[in-house]
Design a protein around this motif. Structure first.
Motif, PDB file in Angstrom:
ATOM      1  N   ALA A  91       0.883  -1.062   0.183  1.00 35.36           N
ATOM      2  CA  ALA A  91      -0.034  -0.072  -0.071  1.00 35.36           C
ATOM      3  C   ALA A  91       0.833   1.339   0.123  1.00 35.36           C
ATOM      4  CB  ALA A  91      -0.852  -0.071   1.315  1.00 35.36           C
ATOM      5  N   GLU A  92       1.886   1.051   0.737  1.00 33.77           N
ATOM      6  CA  GLU A  92       2.917   2.348   0.761  1.00 33.77           C
ATOM      7  C   GLU A  92       3.347   2.879  -0.702  1.00 33.77           C
ATOM      8  OE1 GLU A  92       5.081   1.621   4.627  1.00 33.77           O
ATOM      9  OE2 GLU A  92       4.635   3.595   4.612  1.00 33.77           O
ATOM     10  N   MET A  94       1.764   1.851  -3.258  1.00 31.86           N
ATOM     11  CA  MET A  94       0.677   2.189  -4.060  1.00 31.86           C
ATOM     12  C   MET A  94       0.171   3.845  -3.980  1.00 31.86           C
ATOM     13  SD  MET A  94      -1.244   1.152  -6.134  1.00 31.86           S
ATOM     14  CE  MET A  94      -0.390  -0.821  -5.842  1.00 31.86           C
ATOM     15  N   GLN A  95       0.690   4.338  -2.805  1.00 29.94           N
ATOM     16  CA  GLN A  95       0.124   5.486  -2.559  1.00 29.94           C
ATOM     17  C   GLN A  95       1.055   6.623  -3.479  1.00 29.94           C
ATOM     18  OE1 GLN A  95       0.106   6.644   1.490  1.00 29.94           O
ATOM     19  NE2 GLN A  95       2.171   6.484   1.661  1.00 29.94           N
ATOM     20  N   TRP A  96       2.220   6.331  -3.594  1.00 37.61           N
ATOM     21  CA  TRP A  96       3.083   6.951  -4.678  1.00 37.61           C
ATOM     22  C   TRP A  96       2.561   6.952  -6.166  1.00 37.61           C
ATOM     23  CZ3 TRP A  96       5.663  10.748  -2.288  1.00 37.61           C
ATOM     24  CH2 TRP A  96       5.821  10.605  -0.909  1.00 37.61           C
ATOM     25  N   ALA A  98      -0.295   6.602  -6.983  1.00 32.64           N
ATOM     26  CA  ALA A  98      -1.648   7.357  -6.915  1.00 32.64           C
ATOM     27  C   ALA A  98      -1.225   8.833  -7.227  1.00 32.64           C
ATOM     28  CB  ALA A  98      -2.389   7.165  -5.839  1.00 32.64           C
TER      29      ALA A  98
END
Lengths: 197, 197
Positions: A91-92, A94-96, A98
């Motif tokens: 998830a970490e 993934m946020q970048w 995004a």
């Protein structure tokens, strides 16, 4: 068999070429003619319904988004190095990704494209630069105390964010106030196998 | 302990609430006051440097993007059902998450917000609707022959795309020409545990 549909000036295609190169994955390249806007033709829309590059074709299945291409290659060839298994770590990353698709694309990329091509499809220069500044401030803040964006090693987060951050000056955004970003760009480009533009 | 920072009218927060509900994960909710623009204050920017909701806090680690929140919850609690292990399947989910963050957010969401709040930060109504139309056409085309967006079962792709597609009429975009999208919206909302807005 992997085939990459790309255009020469596309930073989103460049992301995929970087990872293909880092992972040493052989592929066939199909270059779309951006000056003739070939990516907007009905023929190309059969390949990418979105009318954009990159498209990655894997044994007949087509992925029409650069983040999806990075996820596929990282998971198929990267053994967890570039996109890990752990839920929180994944998830970490993934946020970048995004951030790359949101503030970086609609900010840094579109401001640059607007200035180069005088084509404004999602806001003005000022709006693009305001979005771009959110991204640059966020990146600088993270990179002040970390070598890489998501984890303590390079991941597809770094690959997804770099291309349009590196060209921020062409969007009218000076990188001099962002020393940690500049050091990170140099670190990325020094990775063995990093692809040239 | 999981904590969700949310705002009442936020469709991006709604995505995370849907998955928390489907997976029956207990969480603490912190409601940010959108009328007072609390998400843009220096205090909230310490929680989300981007100045946006949702933020998901997991034992002190904060995820500040809705896609990242969905990925975390799917992988931590969903046993592969909502975001599978297979590289190509994972990538197929991912490309719809990218559509949700790109054409759906900058098209359907911002056109709606503009009409509701007369606030235009990334283009005009016409630009937003043009982007939104790319998304709706792509969704309709996929859903003509499939029940769900990415795979033959619901995934976080459906959850990420639904909220601002459902409210497309409030962005001035009629869903009547999109019967497959309307059927899909009904299918999603009939899933056991789907959260109300």
């Amino acid at each position: 068999m992997i085939r990459l549909y790309t255009m020469l000036p596309s930073g989103n295609s460049y992301k995929v070429r970087i990872l293909l190169s880092l992972l040493n994955v052989p592929f066939e390249k199909v270059v779309i003619d951006h000056e003739r806007h070939e990516h907007k033709t009905p023929e190309f829309r059969k390949i990418s319904p979105r009318g954009e590059v990159p498209v990655l074709e894997i044994d007949g299945t087509r992925l029409w988004d650069s983040s999806a291409c990075l996820v596929y290659l990282a998971r198929a060839y990267g053994k967890g190095q570039w996109l890990p298994d752990d839920p929180l770590q994944m998830a970490e990353v993934m946020q970048w990704l995004a951030l790359a698709g949101n503030e970086i694309q609609f900010g840094l990329q579109y401001a640059r494209r607007g200035l180069k091509q005088n084509r404004w499809t999602a806001g003005t220069l000022e709006q693009g630069q305001a979005l771009g500044k959110i991204a640059l401030d966020l990146l600088e803040d993270r990179l002040k105390s970390h070598q890489w964006l998501a984890l303590e090693r390079p991941t597809i987060a770094d690959i997804a964010c770099l291309p349009y951050v590196e060209t921020a000056p062409e969007a009218g955004m000076d990188l001099n106030p962002y020393p940690s970003i500049r050091a990170w760009i140099a670190r990325c480009k020094a990775l063995p196998g990093w692809a040239p533009r």
